[in-house]
Design an enzyme around this catalytic site. Sequence first.
Site, PDB file in Angstrom:
ATOM      1  N   SER A  28       0.818  -1.223   0.000  1.00  0.00           N
ATOM      2  CA  SER A  28       0.000   0.000   0.000  1.00  0.00           C
ATOM      3  C   SER A  28       0.850   1.271   0.000  1.00  0.00           C
ATOM      4  O   SER A  28       1.641   1.497   0.917  1.00  0.00           O
ATOM      5  CB  SER A  28      -0.880   0.065   1.256  1.00  0.00           C
ATOM      6  OG  SER A  28      -1.746  -1.021   1.288  1.00  0.00           O
ATOM      7  N   HIS A  59      -2.930   0.955  -4.603  1.00  0.00           N
ATOM      8  CA  HIS A  59      -2.396  -0.228  -5.291  1.00  0.00           C
ATOM      9  C   HIS A  59      -2.667  -0.052  -6.782  1.00  0.00           C
ATOM     10  O   HIS A  59      -3.812  -0.094  -7.208  1.00  0.00           O
ATOM     11  CB  HIS A  59      -3.093  -1.498  -4.804  1.00  0.00           C
ATOM     12  CG  HIS A  59      -2.696  -1.884  -3.414  1.00  0.00           C
ATOM     13  ND1 HIS A  59      -1.810  -2.904  -3.156  1.00  0.00           N
ATOM     14  CD2 HIS A  59      -3.038  -1.384  -2.223  1.00  0.00           C
ATOM     15  CE1 HIS A  59      -1.641  -3.019  -1.853  1.00  0.00           C
ATOM     16  NE2 HIS A  59      -2.381  -2.105  -1.264  1.00  0.00           N
ATOM     17  N   HIS A  81      -5.669  -8.693  -1.449  1.00  0.00           N
ATOM     18  CA  HIS A  81      -5.742  -9.101  -0.039  1.00  0.00           C
ATOM     19  C   HIS A  81      -6.920 -10.048   0.191  1.00  0.00           C
ATOM     20  O   HIS A  81      -7.899 -10.030  -0.543  1.00  0.00           O
ATOM     21  CB  HIS A  81      -5.933  -7.872   0.864  1.00  0.00           C
ATOM     22  CG  HIS A  81      -4.884  -6.829   0.706  1.00  0.00           C
ATOM     23  ND1 HIS A  81      -4.914  -5.912  -0.313  1.00  0.00           N
ATOM     24  CD2 HIS A  81      -3.769  -6.560   1.427  1.00  0.00           C
ATOM     25  CE1 HIS A  81      -3.858  -5.118  -0.207  1.00  0.00           C
ATOM     26  NE2 HIS A  81      -3.143  -5.487   0.833  1.00  0.00           N
ATOM     27  N   TYR A  83      -9.073  -9.764   2.556  1.00  0.00           N
ATOM     28  CA  TYR A  83     -10.302  -9.012   2.904  1.00  0.00           C
ATOM     29  C   TYR A  83     -11.062  -8.514   1.679  1.00  0.00           C
ATOM     30  O   TYR A  83     -12.223  -8.139   1.781  1.00  0.00           O
ATOM     31  CB  TYR A  83     -10.005  -7.845   3.861  1.00  0.00           C
ATOM     32  CG  TYR A  83      -9.072  -6.784   3.322  1.00  0.00           C
ATOM     33  CD1 TYR A  83      -9.491  -5.853   2.369  1.00  0.00           C
ATOM     34  CD2 TYR A  83      -7.760  -6.709   3.771  1.00  0.00           C
ATOM     35  CE1 TYR A  83      -8.629  -4.893   1.872  1.00  0.00           C
ATOM     36  CE2 TYR A  83      -6.886  -5.755   3.283  1.00  0.00           C
ATOM     37  CZ  TYR A  83      -7.335  -4.848   2.329  1.00  0.00           C
ATOM     38  OH  TYR A  83      -6.464  -3.919   1.836  1.00  0.00           O
ATOM     39  N   GLU A  84     -10.398  -8.521   0.524  1.00  0.00           N
ATOM     40  CA  GLU A  84     -11.100  -8.084  -0.691  1.00  0.00           C
ATOM     41  C   GLU A  84     -12.060  -9.157  -1.189  1.00  0.00           C
ATOM     42  O   GLU A  84     -12.842  -8.918  -2.111  1.00  0.00           O
ATOM     43  CB  GLU A  84     -10.084  -7.728  -1.779  1.00  0.00           C
ATOM     44  CG  GLU A  84      -9.293  -6.476  -1.453  1.00  0.00           C
ATOM     45  CD  GLU A  84      -8.188  -6.193  -2.459  1.00  0.00           C
ATOM     46  OE1 GLU A  84      -8.499  -5.672  -3.530  1.00  0.00           O
ATOM     47  OE2 GLU A  84      -7.020  -6.500  -2.158  1.00  0.00           O
ATOM     48  N   ALA A 111       2.493  -2.109   4.279  1.00  0.00           N
ATOM     49  CA  ALA A 111       2.208  -1.045   5.238  1.00  0.00           C
ATOM     50  C   ALA A 111       1.720  -1.738   6.505  1.00  0.00           C
ATOM     51  O   ALA A 111       0.962  -2.706   6.433  1.00  0.00           O
ATOM     52  CB  ALA A 111       1.122  -0.133   4.682  1.00  0.00           C
ATOM     53  N   MET A 212      -2.121  -6.697   7.074  1.00  0.00           N
ATOM     54  CA  MET A 212      -3.166  -7.565   6.503  1.00  0.00           C
ATOM     55  C   MET A 212      -2.668  -8.315   5.270  1.00  0.00           C
ATOM     56  O   MET A 212      -3.452  -8.656   4.389  1.00  0.00           O
ATOM     57  CB  MET A 212      -4.388  -6.716   6.141  1.00  0.00           C
ATOM     58  CG  MET A 212      -4.916  -5.883   7.300  1.00  0.00           C
ATOM     59  SD  MET A 212      -6.196  -4.734   6.768  1.00  0.00           S
ATOM     60  CE  MET A 212      -6.322  -3.665   8.214  1.00  0.00           C
ATOM     61  N   SER A 213      -1.367  -8.572   5.222  1.00  0.00           N
ATOM     62  CA  SER A 213      -0.841  -9.237   4.015  1.00  0.00           C
ATOM     63  C   SER A 213       0.413 -10.043   4.369  1.00  0.00           C
ATOM     64  O   SER A 213       0.619 -10.426   5.516  1.00  0.00           O
ATOM     65  CB  SER A 213      -0.484  -8.182   2.959  1.00  0.00           C
ATOM     66  OG  SER A 213       0.598  -7.382   3.395  1.00  0.00           O
ATOM     67  N   ASN A 236       1.570   4.019  10.697  1.00  0.00           N
ATOM     68  CA  ASN A 236       0.804   4.602  11.811  1.00  0.00           C
ATOM     69  C   ASN A 236       1.167   3.817  13.062  1.00  0.00           C
ATOM     70  O   ASN A 236       1.634   2.683  12.962  1.00  0.00           O
ATOM     71  CB  ASN A 236      -0.711   4.486  11.538  1.00  0.00           C
ATOM     72  CG  ASN A 236      -1.133   3.054  11.285  1.00  0.00           C
ATOM     73  OD1 ASN A 236      -0.832   2.478  10.237  1.00  0.00           O
ATOM     74  ND2 ASN A 236      -1.785   2.448  12.252  1.00  0.00           N
ATOM     75  N   HIS A 250      -7.063   4.864   6.504  1.00  0.00           N
ATOM     76  CA  HIS A 250      -6.280   4.477   5.319  1.00  0.00           C
ATOM     77  C   HIS A 250      -5.533   5.675   4.711  1.00  0.00           C
ATOM     78  O   HIS A 250      -4.445   5.515   4.160  1.00  0.00           O
ATOM     79  CB  HIS A 250      -7.214   3.841   4.284  1.00  0.00           C
ATOM     80  CG  HIS A 250      -6.491   3.183   3.138  1.00  0.00           C
ATOM     81  ND1 HIS A 250      -5.513   2.218   3.318  1.00  0.00           N
ATOM     82  CD2 HIS A 250      -6.581   3.354   1.798  1.00  0.00           C
ATOM     83  CE1 HIS A 250      -5.052   1.820   2.133  1.00  0.00           C
ATOM     84  NE2 HIS A 250      -5.681   2.513   1.193  1.00  0.00           N
TER      85      HIS A 250
HETATM   86  N1  HPA Z   1      -3.214  -2.364  11.365  1.00  0.00           N
HETATM   87  C1  HPA Z   1      -3.299  -3.301  10.424  1.00  0.00           C
HETATM   88  N2  HPA Z   1      -2.882  -3.126   9.189  1.00  0.00           N
HETATM   89  C2  HPA Z   1      -2.327  -1.947   8.879  1.00  0.00           C
HETATM   90  C3  HPA Z   1      -2.214  -0.919   9.814  1.00  0.00           C
HETATM   91  C4  HPA Z   1      -2.691  -1.139  11.141  1.00  0.00           C
HETATM   92  O1  HPA Z   1      -2.616  -0.266  12.026  1.00  0.00           O
HETATM   93  N3  HPA Z   1      -1.631   0.125   9.184  1.00  0.00           N
HETATM   94  C5  HPA Z   1      -1.399  -0.260   7.910  1.00  0.00           C
HETATM   95  N4  HPA Z   1      -1.830  -1.518   7.722  1.00  0.00           N
END
Ligand code: HPA
Length: 275
Positions: A28, A59, A81, A83-84, A111, A212-213, A236, A250
């Site tokens: 990402s 992406h 991903h 989740y998609e 990310a 998430m990947s 973050n 996001h």
């Molecule tokens: N949590 C999960 N996935 C993420 C995060 C997060 O804080 N930041 C970027 N991808």
Amino acid sequence: MQEIYKKAIDVIRQYTDKTPEIGLVLGSGLGKLADTLENRVAIAYDKIPGWPQSTVAGHSGQLVIGELEGKIVVAQQGRAHFYEGYDLKQVTFPIRIMYYLGVRTLILTNAAGGLNVNYSAGDVMLLQDHINFVGMAGFSPLRGPNDDEIGPRFPGMVQSYDRELRAIARDVARENNITLREGVYVCLAGPTFETPAEVRMLRILGADAAGMSTAHEVVVARHAGMRVMACSGITNVAIDSPDVEFETNHEEVLETGKVIVPKLETIIRGVLQKI
Ligand code: HPA
């Protein structure tokens, strides 16, 4: 080779006859590195049969084959991903394709949210290991009949993040005055970010960054015997109290990605020079 892979390889071969030895997966907001490949050809994912389309902002959705630091590289500019809505065989389809194209060293980026209290947004974390919550819940890309031509039924995961590549990455970071964290990535299904209670739990379990990947891709790469290196861009810091005003989002992830891209580019280029 199964027919689904053969069809995709046939199409890619119409664009290039290069044999990439290095695979790059750019997560990402981190796809820009693929634009710097020399003598590159770019193939939109929707031109490749079987390839999962990425539906998420940040992406761009193309496969780029070219040269970086004198090495022939295939780069995935954006990924799909779980989740998609894709199943994990679809999510990891590109890793199998990279394997069939000739890739034996895979470098992944993602990310992630910083769980470790010492991490700040903008940091880069080298993955030392992972906790695969999605995998532990029973979702593995290797579920089903094993393809013995590629790898064993029960792949080991101890040496998942190649020790030599990690040492090289540390050297490169030091030489370039980049603070490189090293820690454990936890793979969560998403698409929700974590609750504060989950953040506190994940810390207790030994995780330093959440995303998430990546873990599913590493499973498929290790099954095929590839050497793997992976870096998280800490976009973050995870919020561990319900009594604060802000919310993880996001936009923040994509915005901080911009600060991280140059660091990742330096590390990846440096590693490629040394291997
Ligand atoms: N949590 C999960 N996935 C993420 C995060 C997060 O804080 N930041 C970027 N991808």
